[in-house]
Design an enzyme around this catalytic site. Structure first.
Site: not given
Length: 207
Positions: A56, A78-80, A115
């Site tokens: 991203k 960010a990524d969840t 992240g």
């Protein structure tokens, strides 16, 4: 006096915006990154969360350079990911998929990984991975049906939003609560402050 550094968020998530606002941070621009979030074959949840955050970041950087308005700004992505063991749960768009997630989470523990990736004005990249353990109570059929009807699950990792009605499902949480919402604040602020972004500058002077 030097100009205030700019921050671009590689997301359009209202949750991440609200969390940053809680820390006194308002991004100067949003550049949501549209990437393929499909896990690679055999990919572990931890690696997926970090890889997607970094992808991203890279995609938003390409968009930023094409527009050039925010060249030299800090860029945050960010990524969840929600997982039960090695099994990665989706971000459901349909009720049947959400129901499958909630049945799997009912009465057991799962892990939430976020992240975070930050690009500095000089182009350096720093990343962090944050993990939280969550245990749900056993959900009744009534609770499941009512939650599905609320549609709060739509597009949420694991099929639930802890900051909403699903907060009533949580028996135990070990780690960062804001991580489960979508952006671990302590770690994000530490990452920004460590790279000299003036996180605390406006705390005593909020304009």
């Amino acid at each position: 006096m030097s100009a205030r550094p700019q921050l671009v968020l590689a997301s359009g998530s209202p949750r991440r915006l609200a969390l940053l606002a809680q820390a006194g941070i308002e991004p100067d621009a949003l550049l949501p990154a549209d990437i393929d979030e499909t896990p690679e074959r055999g990919e572990l949840p931890r690696r997926l969360a970090l890889r997607l955050a970094q992808q991203k970041l890279a995609a938003a950087d390409v968009r930023r350079k094409a527009g050039s308005d925010y060249e030299g700004a800090y860029l945050l992505a960010a990524d969840t990911v929600v997982a039960v063991g090695r099994r990665i749960l989706p971000k459901p768009d349909i009720a049947e998929e959400a129901a499958d997630c909630l049945r799997l989470l009912s009465g057991r523990a799962h892990r939430v990984y976020t992240g975070i990736a930050l690009m500095t004005p000089k182009g350096g990249v720093r990343s962090r991975l944050v993990e939280t353990r969550v245990r749900f109570k056993r959900l009744s059929r009534e609770e499941l049906d009512a939650y599905l009807a609320s549609r709060e699950w739509q597009g949420k990792a694991g099929g639930y939003a802890i900051q909403g009605l699903a907060g009533t499902f949580v028996l135990k949480l070990v780690g960062s609560y804001t991580n489960v919402v979508g952006l671990p604040l302590a770690e994000t602020v530490a990452l920004l402050a460590g790279e000299r972004f003036p996180v605390h500058q406006r705390w005593g002077n909020p304009e």
